[in-house]
Design an enzyme around this catalytic site. Structure first.
Site, PDB file in Angstrom:
ATOM      1  N   TYR A 131     -12.911   7.969  -2.931  1.00 60.33           N
ATOM      2  CA  TYR A 131     -12.871   9.271  -3.607  1.00 60.33           C
ATOM      3  C   TYR A 131     -14.137   9.311  -4.451  1.00 60.33           C
ATOM      4  O   TYR A 131     -14.200   8.633  -5.488  1.00 60.33           O
ATOM      5  CB  TYR A 131     -11.654   9.370  -4.539  1.00 60.33           C
ATOM      6  CG  TYR A 131     -10.295   9.421  -3.882  1.00 60.33           C
ATOM      7  CD1 TYR A 131      -9.906  10.505  -3.100  1.00 60.33           C
ATOM      8  CD2 TYR A 131      -9.368   8.400  -4.081  1.00 60.33           C
ATOM      9  CE1 TYR A 131      -8.643  10.559  -2.520  1.00 60.33           C
ATOM     10  CE2 TYR A 131      -8.108   8.446  -3.507  1.00 60.33           C
ATOM     11  CZ  TYR A 131      -7.748   9.529  -2.731  1.00 60.33           C
ATOM     12  OH  TYR A 131      -6.500   9.580  -2.168  1.00 60.33           O
ATOM     13  N   ARG A 181       3.872  15.975  -6.486  1.00 59.12           N
ATOM     14  CA  ARG A 181       4.925  15.266  -5.757  1.00 59.12           C
ATOM     15  C   ARG A 181       6.195  15.191  -6.591  1.00 59.12           C
ATOM     16  O   ARG A 181       6.262  14.491  -7.598  1.00 59.12           O
ATOM     17  CB  ARG A 181       4.437  13.880  -5.372  1.00 59.12           C
ATOM     18  CG  ARG A 181       3.172  14.002  -4.517  1.00 59.12           C
ATOM     19  CD  ARG A 181       2.510  12.703  -4.198  1.00 59.12           C
ATOM     20  NE  ARG A 181       1.181  12.976  -3.657  1.00 59.12           N
ATOM     21  CZ  ARG A 181       0.163  12.123  -3.718  1.00 59.12           C
ATOM     22  NH1 ARG A 181       0.329  10.928  -4.243  1.00 59.12           N
ATOM     23  NH2 ARG A 181      -1.011  12.440  -3.210  1.00 59.12           N
ATOM     24  N   SER A 198      -6.340  15.106   9.087  1.00 67.27           N
ATOM     25  CA  SER A 198      -5.284  14.536   8.255  1.00 67.27           C
ATOM     26  C   SER A 198      -4.884  15.528   7.185  1.00 67.27           C
ATOM     27  O   SER A 198      -5.732  16.250   6.652  1.00 67.27           O
ATOM     28  CB  SER A 198      -5.803  13.256   7.579  1.00 67.27           C
ATOM     29  OG  SER A 198      -4.909  12.787   6.589  1.00 67.27           O
ATOM     30  N   HIS A 211      -3.154  14.076   4.686  1.00 63.31           N
ATOM     31  CA  HIS A 211      -2.823  13.055   3.691  1.00 63.31           C
ATOM     32  C   HIS A 211      -1.338  12.686   3.770  1.00 63.31           C
ATOM     33  O   HIS A 211      -0.689  12.414   2.761  1.00 63.31           O
ATOM     34  CB  HIS A 211      -3.163  13.585   2.289  1.00 63.31           C
ATOM     35  CG  HIS A 211      -3.687  12.560   1.323  1.00 63.31           C
ATOM     36  ND1 HIS A 211      -5.000  12.500   0.954  1.00 63.31           N
ATOM     37  CD2 HIS A 211      -3.065  11.566   0.645  1.00 63.31           C
ATOM     38  CE1 HIS A 211      -5.159  11.514   0.059  1.00 63.31           C
ATOM     39  NE2 HIS A 211      -3.997  10.923  -0.126  1.00 63.31           N
ATOM     40  N   GLY A 222      -1.047  10.958  10.407  1.00 63.85           N
ATOM     41  CA  GLY A 222       0.058  11.804   9.947  1.00 63.85           C
ATOM     42  C   GLY A 222       1.166  11.872  10.984  1.00 63.85           C
ATOM     43  O   GLY A 222       1.036  12.555  11.994  1.00 63.85           O
ATOM     44  N   ARG A 227       2.339   5.076   6.318  1.00 62.36           N
ATOM     45  CA  ARG A 227       3.622   4.540   5.827  1.00 62.36           C
ATOM     46  C   ARG A 227       4.180   3.397   6.669  1.00 62.36           C
ATOM     47  O   ARG A 227       4.723   2.434   6.099  1.00 62.36           O
ATOM     48  CB  ARG A 227       4.655   5.665   5.701  1.00 62.36           C
ATOM     49  CG  ARG A 227       4.279   6.678   4.613  1.00 62.36           C
ATOM     50  CD  ARG A 227       5.294   7.788   4.502  1.00 62.36           C
ATOM     51  NE  ARG A 227       4.905   8.809   3.537  1.00 62.36           N
ATOM     52  CZ  ARG A 227       4.091   9.824   3.813  1.00 62.36           C
ATOM     53  NH1 ARG A 227       3.565   9.947   5.021  1.00 62.36           N
ATOM     54  NH2 ARG A 227       3.808  10.714   2.881  1.00 62.36           N
TER      55      ARG A 227
HETATM   56  C1  FNR Z   1      -1.675   7.618   1.219  1.00 59.43           C
HETATM   57  N1  FNR Z   1      -2.844   8.190   1.698  1.00 59.43           N
HETATM   58  C2  FNR Z   1      -4.043   7.909   1.077  1.00 59.43           C
HETATM   59  N2  FNR Z   1      -5.199   8.430   1.570  1.00 59.43           N
HETATM   60  C3  FNR Z   1      -6.378   8.157   0.970  1.00 59.43           C
HETATM   61  O1  FNR Z   1      -7.406   8.623   1.437  1.00 59.43           O
HETATM   62  N3  FNR Z   1      -6.422   7.345  -0.129  1.00 59.43           N
HETATM   63  C4  FNR Z   1      -5.320   6.798  -0.667  1.00 59.43           C
HETATM   64  O2  FNR Z   1      -5.387   6.054  -1.651  1.00 59.43           O
HETATM   65  C5  FNR Z   1      -4.070   7.099  -0.075  1.00 59.43           C
HETATM   66  N4  FNR Z   1      -2.915   6.606  -0.598  1.00 59.43           N
HETATM   67  C6  FNR Z   1      -1.729   6.827   0.046  1.00 59.43           C
HETATM   68  C7  FNR Z   1      -0.573   6.263  -0.466  1.00 59.43           C
HETATM   69  C8  FNR Z   1       0.632   6.426   0.199  1.00 59.43           C
HETATM   70  C9  FNR Z   1       1.864   5.781  -0.337  1.00 59.43           C
HETATM   71  C10 FNR Z   1       0.678   7.183   1.399  1.00 59.43           C
HETATM   72  C11 FNR Z   1       1.960   7.359   2.167  1.00 59.43           C
HETATM   73  C12 FNR Z   1      -0.460   7.777   1.877  1.00 59.43           C
HETATM   74  C13 FNR Z   1      -2.826   8.986   2.945  1.00 59.43           C
HETATM   75  C14 FNR Z   1      -2.950   8.102   4.172  1.00 59.43           C
HETATM   76  O3  FNR Z   1      -4.253   7.594   4.293  1.00 59.43           O
HETATM   77  C15 FNR Z   1      -2.641   8.858   5.475  1.00 59.43           C
HETATM   78  O4  FNR Z   1      -3.372  10.056   5.503  1.00 59.43           O
HETATM   79  C16 FNR Z   1      -1.169   9.167   5.665  1.00 59.43           C
HETATM   80  O5  FNR Z   1      -0.355   8.142   5.146  1.00 59.43           O
HETATM   81  C17 FNR Z   1      -0.879   9.343   7.157  1.00 59.43           C
HETATM   82  O6  FNR Z   1       0.412   9.711   7.370  1.00 59.43           O
HETATM   83  P1  FNR Z   1       1.618   8.701   7.784  1.00 59.43           P
HETATM   84  O7  FNR Z   1       1.109   7.738   8.836  1.00 59.43           O
HETATM   85  O8  FNR Z   1       2.028   8.015   6.524  1.00 59.43           O
HETATM   86  O9  FNR Z   1       2.640   9.648   8.293  1.00 59.43           O
END
Ligand code: FNR
Length: 344
Positions: free
Chosen positions: A128, A162, A240, A242, A274, A297
């Site tokens: 970020y 959230r 994505s 996120h 995702g 996840r």
């Molecule tokens: C994330 N994601 C995420 N993305 C990112 O760019 N930096 C981050 O620090 C995080 N942290 C994060 C924490 C948690 C608990 C989750 C569930 C997700 C988003 C992540 O990279 C990704 O886009 C999604 O998790 C993809 O979806 P699925 O596979 O969880 O369904």
């Protein structure tokens, strides 16, 4: 218990995690419509397999930015792995290495990048960009020593709202855990991650100019942004939302993919994350033009279930499911995963 699918791993993880931590990992923004739709959109696709192609044993290997991976499933960046298992990101990296895939290390990792890299895993670093440009540059320098690509998350000008976390009062890491990559080497203090609402294309240009690493933009859903990214020389795009944690009511990732693939027109790799939970989901994304997918996840559920071994299990389940589905579709390699394999 024998775990035969990612669903089983998720059930086990839920039993093991503190409820507020489970909610942090599982939850999404707003009404969680996008979170649910990421899955539901995959559920809607049906396959139209080919037969009698004498395809043999499928080979799901892919090449990305000059390196060969065992398959098209990578690890998405997710925060706070030590909340899921004491070994945290180090366990995840060991599993990625064993599986022959890439781990994208989150900027909000709870282990220092150098420790994660010591596992020998192939790493990408998720950034970020911070308003403090010198600090951002110092992070990029660290990433250059430990990682082979930079993933810039562009879907987070502010943090998504959230409800689960607000209700649970989960606002920060418990004592003893911290975002180790934001620790000041001199003072020992840990900086907060700032979501920067003034981030723009100029910042992406500056990042690109300042590093030799390939730069991917994560969180692109609009084809116009994909076109702009290509025009500016970005090396890859991750479609994505996120995991439904930022803008609720955003389009499901798999629904956003075709227009982005169309806009990019083969010029750079398009990845997706995702809702990927099955080998057939991976196959669907590749048939729609993705070069690879990432899982978020499921990796955390694997960690919570059994640390490194749990993550290995998640990755090998997806690998087995994908190769099985490829065989059933008559596909020898990922190049055979074409749009005609999808019904409608
Ligand atoms: C994330 N994601 C995420 N993305 C990112 O760019 N930096 C981050 O620090 C995080 N942290 C994060 C924490 C948690 C608990 C989750 C569930 C997700 C988003 C992540 O990279 C990704 O886009 C999604 O998790 C993809 O979806 P699925 O596979 O969880 O369904």
């Amino acid at each position: 218990m024998t775990l035969v699918s990612l669903r089983d791993v998720a059930v086990s993880a839920r039993r093991r995690l503190v409820p507020a931590h489970y909610d942090f990992f599982a939850g999404g923004a707003g009404e969680e419509r996008t979170l649910r739709d990421n899955r539901a959109a995959f559920d809607r696709w049906r396959l139209r397999p080919r037969v009698l192609r004498a395809a043999g044993v499928p080979d799901p290997r892919v090449e990305l930015f000059g390196t060969e991976l065992s398959g098209p499933v990578l690890i998405a960046p997710t925060a706070f792995h030590r909340l899921a298992h004491p070994d945290g990101e180090v366990a995840t990296a060991r599993a990625a290495r064993a599986a022959g895939t890439v781990m994208t290390v989150s900027m909000a990792a709870t282990r220092p990048l150098e420790q994660i890299a010591a596992t020998g895993a192939r790493l990408w670093f998720q950034l970020y960009p911070q308003p403090d440009r010198d600090f951002t540059a110092s992070l990029v320098k660290r990433a250059e020593r430990a990682c082979t690509a930079l993933v810039v998350s562009v879907d987070s000008p502010v943090l998504g709202r959230r409800a689960r976390d607000l209700r649970n009062g989960f606002l920060d890491l418990p004592p003893g855990l911290a975002c180790e990559n934001l620790r000041d080497p001199v003072t020992g203090k840990v900086r907060d991650i700032v979501m920067d609402p003034s981030l723009g294309w100029d910042d992406i240009d500056r990042l690109r100019a300042g590093t030799g690493l390939p730069v991917l933009l994560k969180g692109v859903l609009h084809p116009a942004d994909a076109r702009e990214a290509v025009a500016r020389g970005v090396d890859g795009i991750i479609v994505s939302n996120h995991g439904g944690r930022q803008l609720d009511n955003a389009v499901a990732a798999i629904d956003a993919l075709p227009a982005v693939v169309g806009a990019v027109d083969g010029r750079i790799p398009v990845l997706l994350d995702g809702g990927v939970r099955r080998g057939t989901d991976v196959l669907t994304a590749l048939a729609l033009g993705a070069s690879a997918v990432l899982v978020g996840r499921p990796v955390i559920w694997g960690l919570a279930h059994d640390g490194e071994a749990g993550v290995r299990q998640v990755l090998s389940l997806l690998h087995e499911e994908l190769t099985g589905a490829m065989a059933l579709c008559g596909a020898a390699t990922v190049a055979d995963l074409t749009r005609d394999l999808l019904a409608a």
